[in-house]
Motif scaffolding. Sequence first.
Motif, PDB file in Angstrom:
ATOM      1  N   ILE A 189       0.834  -1.201   0.000  1.00  0.00           N
ATOM      2  CA  ILE A 189       0.000   0.000   0.000  1.00  0.00           C
ATOM      3  C   ILE A 189       0.870   1.253   0.000  1.00  0.00           C
ATOM      4  O   ILE A 189       0.626   2.206  -0.760  1.00  0.00           O
ATOM      5  CB  ILE A 189      -0.956  -0.006   1.213  1.00  0.00           C
ATOM      6  CG1 ILE A 189      -2.016  -1.098   1.033  1.00  0.00           C
ATOM      7  CG2 ILE A 189      -1.615   1.359   1.402  1.00  0.00           C
ATOM      8  CD1 ILE A 189      -2.846  -1.353   2.282  1.00  0.00           C
ATOM      9  N   ASN A 192       2.572   1.630  -3.464  1.00  0.00           N
ATOM     10  CA  ASN A 192       1.631   1.990  -4.522  1.00  0.00           C
ATOM     11  C   ASN A 192       1.107   3.419  -4.367  1.00  0.00           C
ATOM     12  O   ASN A 192       0.973   4.154  -5.357  1.00  0.00           O
ATOM     13  CB  ASN A 192       0.455   1.008  -4.540  1.00  0.00           C
ATOM     14  CG  ASN A 192       0.864  -0.368  -5.003  1.00  0.00           C
ATOM     15  OD1 ASN A 192       1.890  -0.534  -5.664  1.00  0.00           O
ATOM     16  ND2 ASN A 192       0.087  -1.383  -4.638  1.00  0.00           N
ATOM     17  N   ASP A 193       0.803   3.841  -3.128  1.00  0.00           N
ATOM     18  CA  ASP A 193       0.260   5.182  -2.949  1.00  0.00           C
ATOM     19  C   ASP A 193       1.333   6.257  -3.117  1.00  0.00           C
ATOM     20  O   ASP A 193       1.030   7.383  -3.548  1.00  0.00           O
ATOM     21  CB  ASP A 193      -0.418   5.310  -1.584  1.00  0.00           C
ATOM     22  CG  ASP A 193      -1.879   4.875  -1.634  1.00  0.00           C
ATOM     23  OD1 ASP A 193      -2.248   4.177  -2.605  1.00  0.00           O
ATOM     24  OD2 ASP A 193      -2.653   5.232  -0.722  1.00  0.00           O
ATOM     25  N   GLN A 196       1.071   6.505  -6.876  1.00  0.00           N
ATOM     26  CA  GLN A 196      -0.180   6.955  -7.471  1.00  0.00           C
ATOM     27  C   GLN A 196      -0.702   8.266  -6.894  1.00  0.00           C
ATOM     28  O   GLN A 196      -1.371   9.032  -7.593  1.00  0.00           O
ATOM     29  CB  GLN A 196      -1.234   5.859  -7.314  1.00  0.00           C
ATOM     30  CG  GLN A 196      -0.880   4.577  -8.060  1.00  0.00           C
ATOM     31  CD  GLN A 196      -1.825   3.433  -7.761  1.00  0.00           C
ATOM     32  OE1 GLN A 196      -2.883   3.625  -7.166  1.00  0.00           O
ATOM     33  NE2 GLN A 196      -1.455   2.221  -8.154  1.00  0.00           N
ATOM     34  N   LYS A 197      -0.419   8.549  -5.610  1.00  0.00           N
ATOM     35  CA  LYS A 197      -0.971   9.743  -4.982  1.00  0.00           C
ATOM     36  C   LYS A 197       0.078  10.819  -4.696  1.00  0.00           C
ATOM     37  O   LYS A 197      -0.281  11.958  -4.382  1.00  0.00           O
ATOM     38  CB  LYS A 197      -1.702   9.367  -3.686  1.00  0.00           C
ATOM     39  CG  LYS A 197      -2.957   8.531  -3.934  1.00  0.00           C
ATOM     40  CD  LYS A 197      -3.668   8.175  -2.644  1.00  0.00           C
ATOM     41  CE  LYS A 197      -4.936   7.350  -2.931  1.00  0.00           C
ATOM     42  NZ  LYS A 197      -5.627   6.935  -1.682  1.00  0.00           N
ATOM     43  N   LEU A 288      -3.473   6.072   3.764  1.00  0.00           N
ATOM     44  CA  LEU A 288      -3.133   5.389   2.520  1.00  0.00           C
ATOM     45  C   LEU A 288      -3.991   4.139   2.348  1.00  0.00           C
ATOM     46  O   LEU A 288      -4.441   3.550   3.319  1.00  0.00           O
ATOM     47  CB  LEU A 288      -1.655   5.000   2.514  1.00  0.00           C
ATOM     48  CG  LEU A 288      -0.641   6.123   2.787  1.00  0.00           C
ATOM     49  CD1 LEU A 288       0.768   5.561   2.761  1.00  0.00           C
ATOM     50  CD2 LEU A 288      -0.796   7.248   1.780  1.00  0.00           C
ATOM     51  N   ILE A 293      -9.124  10.276  -1.301  1.00  0.00           N
ATOM     52  CA  ILE A 293      -8.006  11.012  -0.713  1.00  0.00           C
ATOM     53  C   ILE A 293      -8.471  11.618   0.602  1.00  0.00           C
ATOM     54  O   ILE A 293      -9.476  12.328   0.666  1.00  0.00           O
ATOM     55  CB  ILE A 293      -7.520  12.113  -1.667  1.00  0.00           C
ATOM     56  CG1 ILE A 293      -6.891  11.494  -2.917  1.00  0.00           C
ATOM     57  CG2 ILE A 293      -6.508  13.032  -0.965  1.00  0.00           C
ATOM     58  CD1 ILE A 293      -6.572  12.503  -4.003  1.00  0.00           C
ATOM     59  N   ALA A 330      -2.974  12.242  -8.642  1.00  0.00           N
ATOM     60  CA  ALA A 330      -3.810  11.044  -8.857  1.00  0.00           C
ATOM     61  C   ALA A 330      -4.165  10.864 -10.325  1.00  0.00           C
ATOM     62  O   ALA A 330      -4.289  11.830 -11.074  1.00  0.00           O
ATOM     63  CB  ALA A 330      -5.059  11.152  -8.019  1.00  0.00           C
TER      64      ALA A 330
END
Length: 330
Positions: A189, A192-193, A196-197, A288, A293, A330
Motif C-alpha cells: 500500500i 503503490n500510494d 499513485q498519490k 493510505l 483522498i 492522482a
Amino acid sequence: MTKQTLPRLAITAGEPAGIGPDLCILQASQPRDAQLVVIADPSLLEQRGRQLKVDVKITPFEPDAPRRLSQPGEIQVMPVTLAAACTAGQLDSNNSAYVLETLTLAVNGCQSGLFDAMVTAPVHKGVINESGIPFSGHTELLAELTQTPRVVMMLATDGLRVALATTHLPLAKVPEAITEPLLEEVISILHNDLQQKFGVSSPHILVAGLNPHAGEDGHLGREEIEIIEPVLTRMRDQGMNLSGPLPADTLFNPGRLEKADAVLAMYHDQGLPVLKYKGFSEAVNVTLGLPIIRTSVDHGTALDLAGTGLANCGSLNTAIRYALSMIQSA
C-alpha cells in the motif's frame, strides 16, 4: 475531475467543543486555488466566530452549482445540526453522532465525485466511546465506510514521511501483530500510494526493525530475522527499493533520509515522535490505501485552546495543501 477543474475539498469540523471549528474559521482568510466546503453546524461556526471576534460569512453549499472559490472570510457550509448546544472546551457525548455524520457525508461525497478529497479536523475518541458508539479513530472508521480491508496511517512534513505498520495498539501487543502478511500488505500500500498519490515513480522506503539495534543479529529479538527480513527479500524481488530492517535510533539521520521517500516504522511511538519533533503544527496525517483522498491535522482537539484565539492553523493548512497536491498526482 480533470486537472483543469477547480478542486473541491470537504473539511469536517471535528469535535465541536475542540479547536476544529476555530481552525475552519481561521482558514477562511487564506487564499485558495480550490473550493472548500466545511461540513458542520452553521450556528456552531457563527457562535465560534463571534467568540473569536472573527467576521465570517456563512454561505450554504450548493452541490449542483458550478464550482467556485470562496470570498475572503466566507465559509461554504454543508449543514449538519448539532444534537445539543455546544460550549467551547466542554465535551458532550450527545454530539457524538453529529461528529460521525459529518465524516460519513464527506466520505460519501468523495465516493460519489461530489468532493475530490476530504480533510479532517480532530475528533475526540473518548467522548464518542462514552456515547456508546465503538470508535477507535478516523483511520479505522474511514476503512469501514469505504469497505477497505487494509489502510495505512502515514504522517508527513517537509522532508519526512513516516508510515506505520501498526497504529493504536498497546505496546505489549505490537510484537504479535507484526506478521509477514501484515508487512506485505502495508509495504504494498505504501509503495503503490507513493506512486499513485504522490507522484514518486520508484519509491525508496526505509524499513525500521522492531527491536533495539534491529535485533542485533538475534541477540535482542528474532522478529527481524524470522519475519521482517524474509518479507523485504520477497518484495525486493518484485522490484521494490527497500532498505532494512534498520535500527530506529540511527535510521532518522539526514544522510539516510535525503535518499529516501518514506520511512516505515513498526509502531506508533517508534516513528511519530521524530516526525512531530521535526514538523509539529506543520505536519499532516494521510490515510493510505483508501479509494479516496483523505488528509488530516496531526494534533488533537486541544479543548483548552478552543474559543481562545490561540489555535494554530498550520497543520490544517498543510493538510489542505497535501490534499490538493495528491489530487493533482492522482
